[in-house]
Design a protein around this motif. Structure first.
Motif, short mmCIF file in Angstrom:
data_model
loop_
_atom_site.label_atom_id
_atom_site.label_comp_id
_atom_site.label_asym_id
_atom_site.label_seq_id
_atom_site.Cartn_x
_atom_site.Cartn_y
_atom_site.Cartn_z
N LEU A 181 4.71 18.09 2.86
CA LEU A 181 3.87 17.47 1.84
C LEU A 181 4.74 17.04 0.67
O LEU A 181 5.43 17.86 0.07
CB LEU A 181 2.81 18.48 1.39
CG LEU A 181 1.90 18.09 0.21
CD1 LEU A 181 1.11 16.83 0.53
CD2 LEU A 181 0.98 19.25 -0.12
N CYS A 182 4.69 15.73 0.35
CA CYS A 182 5.59 15.18 -0.68
C CYS A 182 4.82 14.34 -1.71
O CYS A 182 4.92 13.11 -1.72
CB CYS A 182 6.68 14.34 -0.03
SG CYS A 182 7.81 15.27 1.03
N PRO A 183 4.06 14.99 -2.58
CA PRO A 183 3.36 14.24 -3.62
C PRO A 183 4.27 13.93 -4.80
O PRO A 183 5.34 14.53 -4.95
CB PRO A 183 2.24 15.19 -4.04
CG PRO A 183 2.85 16.56 -3.85
CD PRO A 183 3.77 16.43 -2.64
N GLN A 184 3.81 13.00 -5.65
CA GLN A 184 4.42 12.84 -6.96
C GLN A 184 3.66 13.76 -7.92
O GLN A 184 3.36 14.89 -7.56
CB GLN A 184 4.38 11.36 -7.37
CG GLN A 184 5.34 10.49 -6.59
CD GLN A 184 5.34 9.05 -7.03
OE1 GLN A 184 4.36 8.32 -6.83
NE2 GLN A 184 6.42 8.61 -7.65
N ALA A 185 3.33 13.30 -9.12
CA ALA A 185 2.72 14.19 -10.11
C ALA A 185 1.32 14.63 -9.69
O ALA A 185 0.49 13.81 -9.30
CB ALA A 185 2.66 13.49 -11.46
N VAL A 186 1.08 15.92 -9.79
CA VAL A 186 -0.22 16.51 -9.50
C VAL A 186 -0.60 17.38 -10.69
O VAL A 186 0.25 18.07 -11.27
CB VAL A 186 -0.18 17.35 -8.20
CG1 VAL A 186 -1.57 17.93 -7.88
CG2 VAL A 186 0.34 16.52 -7.04
N ARG A 187 -1.89 17.38 -11.04
CA ARG A 187 -2.33 18.15 -12.20
C ARG A 187 -2.36 19.65 -11.85
O ARG A 187 -3.35 20.17 -11.34
CB ARG A 187 -3.71 17.69 -12.66
CG ARG A 187 -4.04 18.10 -14.11
CD ARG A 187 -5.40 17.57 -14.55
NE ARG A 187 -5.54 16.15 -14.34
CZ ARG A 187 -5.04 15.21 -15.15
NH1 ARG A 187 -4.35 15.57 -16.23
NH2 ARG A 187 -5.22 13.93 -14.88
#
Length: 261
Positions: A181-187
């Motif tokens: 899993l490779c997201p950018q910005a997550v809250r």
């Protein structure tokens, strides 16, 4: 993977992406969720939120930097039945470059890299023996690109992606499926206090629940790369096509986010 009736382990499950995964997997009909985190109070609240649903919920205090803790978490799941999915999700960020003290480098390596090793080491033997199992490692878009302002984060997330690739190659013909899993910005707590997620939020801040949606879709397709921010795929293509041009572009991005106010 269809999550219905599955036995799932999640580390870093008290907050953010891990908590969102637990809630979404329960909604998908998971048979059992074995949740680990250092924050036992918050972990208990996640378990309470899941209520008296169909899923059996087990919580354990788990310091993923300690192999025994990770092994105990997987063993708690195996006591219920064969573990179908291990989500090695916990992670930390440390700002700075090569000047970051050795102790901090070792800490982030333990949590962002070795925790994935420990999870695989605990779960793989039984999975390989029965010829099926799924490993989901939470890394970051920084593991495919880089992290402006944090060498330790960029390096350890690259290592997490490399480990997942290696396991997919090495164990794929033994029935082991692997996703990263490779997201950018997550809250999440990691981005708290960062205006719009900082440089990682260039394509917007995503909610953990949106990431969980992407994970469920990625697991259903058994995709190796799960990219909640679809822009990342194009950035990776640009990097592979012309590395020098990509580096120049990243330097421009760095200048944009580090210039004085």
């Amino acid at each position: 993977m269809d999550l219905r009736d599955r036995i799932v382990v999640i580390t870093g499950a008290a907050h953010g992406i891990g908590a969102a995964l637990a809630r979404r997997f329960a909604a998908e009909g998971a048979r059992a969720l074995v949740l680990g985190d250092l924050d036992e109070d918050a972990l208990g609240r996640v378990a309470d939120d899941l209520g008296a649903g169909a899923a059996e919920v087990v919580t354990r205090r788990c310091d993923v930097a300690r192999e025994d803790d990770v092994a105990d978490l997987v063993a708690a799941a195996e006591a219920i039945g064969p573990v179908d999915l291990v989500c090695s999700n916990a992670g930390i960020g440390i700002a700075g470059g090569v000047e970051v003290p050795d102790d901090d480098w070792r800490r982030i390596i333990d949590i962002n890299v070795m925790a994935h090793v420990y999870a695989a080491r605990a779960a793989l033997p039984a999975m390989i023996e029965r010829g099926e199992g799924y490993l989901l490692n939470t890394a970051s878009a920084a593991g495919l690109l880089t992290q402006i302002g944090s060498a330790p984060y960029a390096v350890t997330k690259h290592a997490a992606v490399a480990l997942a690739e290696w396991m997919a190659v090495t164990h794929g013909d033994q029935g082991i499926r692997v996703s990263v899993l490779c997201p950018q910005a997550v809250r999440t707590n990691m981005t708290a206090g960062s205006e719009g997620g900082g440089v990682a939020g260039v394509d917007g801040m995503m909610e953990p629940e949106e990431v969980a949606d992407a994970v469920v879709a990625g697991l259903a397709e058994e995709s190796f790369l799960i990219l909640p921010h679809p822009e990342v795929a194009e950035y990776v293509r640009r990097k592979a096509t012309d590395h020098d041009r990509w580096l120049a572009g990243m330097r421009r991005l760095q200048a944009r986010y580090t210039q004085p106010l």
